[in-house]
Design an enzyme around this catalytic site. Structure first.
Site, short mmCIF file in Angstrom:
data_model
loop_
_atom_site.label_atom_id
_atom_site.label_comp_id
_atom_site.label_asym_id
_atom_site.label_seq_id
_atom_site.Cartn_x
_atom_site.Cartn_y
_atom_site.Cartn_z
N ASP A 197 -1.92 22.02 -12.04
CA ASP A 197 -2.48 20.92 -12.83
C ASP A 197 -2.00 21.13 -14.25
O ASP A 197 -2.50 22.00 -14.96
CB ASP A 197 -4.01 20.93 -12.73
CG ASP A 197 -4.65 19.79 -13.52
OD1 ASP A 197 -3.97 19.20 -14.39
OD2 ASP A 197 -5.84 19.50 -13.27
N TYR A 217 -10.65 22.17 -14.18
CA TYR A 217 -11.26 20.86 -14.33
C TYR A 217 -12.48 20.75 -13.41
O TYR A 217 -12.36 20.93 -12.20
CB TYR A 217 -10.24 19.76 -14.02
CG TYR A 217 -10.86 18.39 -14.08
CD1 TYR A 217 -11.25 17.86 -15.31
CD2 TYR A 217 -11.09 17.65 -12.94
CE1 TYR A 217 -11.84 16.61 -15.36
CE2 TYR A 217 -11.68 16.40 -13.00
CZ TYR A 217 -12.06 15.89 -14.21
OH TYR A 217 -12.66 14.67 -14.27
N LYS A 251 -4.53 10.95 -19.08
CA LYS A 251 -4.60 11.70 -20.32
C LYS A 251 -3.31 11.51 -21.13
O LYS A 251 -3.02 10.41 -21.52
CB LYS A 251 -4.91 13.17 -20.01
CG LYS A 251 -6.05 13.36 -18.97
CD LYS A 251 -7.40 12.88 -19.45
CE LYS A 251 -8.45 12.79 -18.35
NZ LYS A 251 -8.65 14.01 -17.57
N ARG A 278 0.82 -1.23 0.00
CA ARG A 278 0.00 0.00 0.00
C ARG A 278 0.84 1.27 0.00
O ARG A 278 0.54 2.20 -0.74
CB ARG A 278 -1.01 -0.01 1.16
CG ARG A 278 -1.78 1.29 1.31
CD ARG A 278 -3.17 1.12 1.89
NE ARG A 278 -3.24 0.22 3.03
CZ ARG A 278 -2.79 0.48 4.27
NH1 ARG A 278 -2.23 1.64 4.53
NH2 ARG A 278 -2.88 -0.42 5.21
C1 LIG Z 1 -9.12 14.35 -16.29
C2 LIG Z 1 -8.56 15.49 -15.55
C3 LIG Z 1 -8.45 15.46 -14.16
C4 LIG Z 1 -8.94 14.29 -13.35
O1 LIG Z 1 -8.17 13.16 -13.62
P1 LIG Z 1 -8.72 11.64 -13.46
O2 LIG Z 1 -7.55 10.83 -13.89
O3 LIG Z 1 -9.92 11.52 -14.36
O4 LIG Z 1 -9.09 11.47 -12.04
C5 LIG Z 1 -7.89 16.56 -13.53
N1 LIG Z 1 -7.46 17.64 -14.23
C6 LIG Z 1 -7.55 17.69 -15.58
C7 LIG Z 1 -7.06 18.90 -16.29
C8 LIG Z 1 -8.11 16.63 -16.28
O5 LIG Z 1 -8.22 16.69 -17.61
#
Ligand SMILES: *Cc1c(COP(=O)(O)O)cnc(C)c1O
Length: 381
Positions: free
Chosen positions: A178, A105, A203, A53
């Site tokens: 982010d 997001y 992504k 974990r």
């Molecule tokens: C998809 C996304 C998230 C969330 O990510 P997950 O892997 O779906 O939990 C956060 N920030 C951005 C810019 C995203 O495109």
């Protein structure tokens, strides 16, 4: 690692850092699935491995690649982008003040407004592309974190990471970015002064729409980073080893996929700007985009694979156009090799700053003529 420190990130990513399995001499390291480890006879755990974990060897391999790509002191891979972002917020203390973007997001914006407050975190949303607005939102002594997203979903507004980092550090606050849509190839937030970078590795990093994963990278492994690590290990937010392996495989081709997506997005942005059915194209690569000058300074090699269009005939026409595509896939998410189109308002719902006539486009690596012809047909009706 004993390689030359001069090898470029794309070279190192292509070879997954060139690690060779010592037992088999394989060029692809094995997937480490064990959840537990043998103690030495004298009751020690000399390898540092105790349980699955807190950490995992395959996850560590993925983390080393991400740390290299971001120029980071350390990286952490988690079960999703959301778990990566929320691990950062859960490392704050009750009463801490957080500044985050108005346009960001949607899932995370919702979590901040509805859930983070229950943990005692005070949240202010501002237009972070306006540096003076960020400065004005600072509460001296109480603001501990400024969260940024650039380019930000789904309007692709741009925030000046270096300028906000200066403001934050002067106030004793950290900056976390982010950087999902910028990818480590186009922007390196830590080099611009940010403290932490976050990715939805679902992504571009993985790039094949077959893994949910998240990543964090840090400029320094300080006490805040230790707290985030504790959140991950106690809440069990680590990525599974099979997914970590897929993520490593995906990152080997990052430097081919991202430039292809950027080139496609730029070409489509230019063509769609002249399309009769399109009122506006939102893409930081276009000179008329309000964030273009900052994006040009802070992004290298392209402006990303994401753009949005506003359909001149309105909401219903936007939904109808998305209904007519054949090649583009009508789906949420982004950053895969296949192109996706989405009526964002249908996902974000009430309270979202997203205009209802907006279609979000995630450009993949297909032939640009095929992509444009399909969109043109769908928009003409
Ligand atoms: C998809 C996304 C998230 C969330 O990510 P997950 O892997 O779906 O939990 C956060 N920030 C951005 C810019 C995203 O495109």
């Amino acid at each position: 690692m004993s390689q030359s420190p001069n090898w470029s990130p794309r070279t190192l990513a292509a070879q997954a850092l060139g690690h060779i399995d010592p037992a088999s001499r394989g060029v692809v390291p094995p997937i480490h699935v064990t959840t537990t480890f043998i103690r030495d006879p004298d009751n020690q755990y000399r390898t540092g491995n105790i349980y699955g974990r807190p950490d995992n060897e395959t996850v560590r391999e993925a983390e080393a690649i991400i740390a290299m790509l971001e120029g980071a002191a350390g990286a952490m891979v988690l079960g999703s982008g959301m778990s990566a972002a929320t691990a950062v917020f859960l490392a704050l203390r009750p009463g801490d003040h957080l500044i985050a973007p108005e346009v960001m997001y949607w899932g995370l914006r919702n979590w901040l407004l509805n859930e983070a407050v229950a943990w005692g975190i005070e949240v202010t949303l501002v237009d972070t592309s306006d540096t003076a607005a960020v400065q004005a939102a600072i509460r001296p002594g109480q603001t501990k974190l400024i969260w940024l997203e650039t380019p930000s979903n789904p309007m692709w507004s741009i925030t000046d990471i270096a300028a906000v980092s200066k403001i934050a550090h002067a106030a004793g606050a950290r900056v976390a970015v982010d950087s999902t849509c910028a990818t480590p190839l186009l922007t390196r937030p830590l080099a611009l002064g940010a403290d932490i970078v976050m990715h939805s590795a679902t992504k571009y990093l993985n790039g094949h729409s077959d893994v949910i994963a998240g990543a964090l990278a840090t400029a320094v492994e300080d006490e805040f980073w230790t707290r985030i690590r504790r959140v991950r290990s106690t809440l069990g937010q680590i990525l599974g080893p099979l997914e970590a392996y897929l993520l490593i495989r995906g990152m080997r081709t990052l430097s081919l996929r991202v430039p292809a997506a950027c080139a496609g997005a730029m070409e489509l942005a230019q063509r769609l700007s002249n399309h009769a059915a399109v009122a506006e194209v939102l893409y930081p690569g276009l000179p008329e985009h309000p964030g273009h000058a900052v994006a040009k300074r802070q992004m290298q090699g392209g402006f990303g694979g994401m753009l949005s269009i506003r359909v001149r005939a309105g909401d219903a026409a936007a939904i109808a156009a998305a209904g007519r595509v054949q090649l583009w896939k009508r789906a949420t998410s982004l950053g895969g090799v296949e192109s996706l189109i989405e009526h964002r308002g249908s996902i974000e719902g009430a309270g979202s700053p997203c205009p209802l006539d907006l279609l979000r486009l995630s450009v993949g690596i297909e032939d640009i003529e095929d992509l444009y012809a399909d969109l043109d047909h769908a928009l003409r009706g």
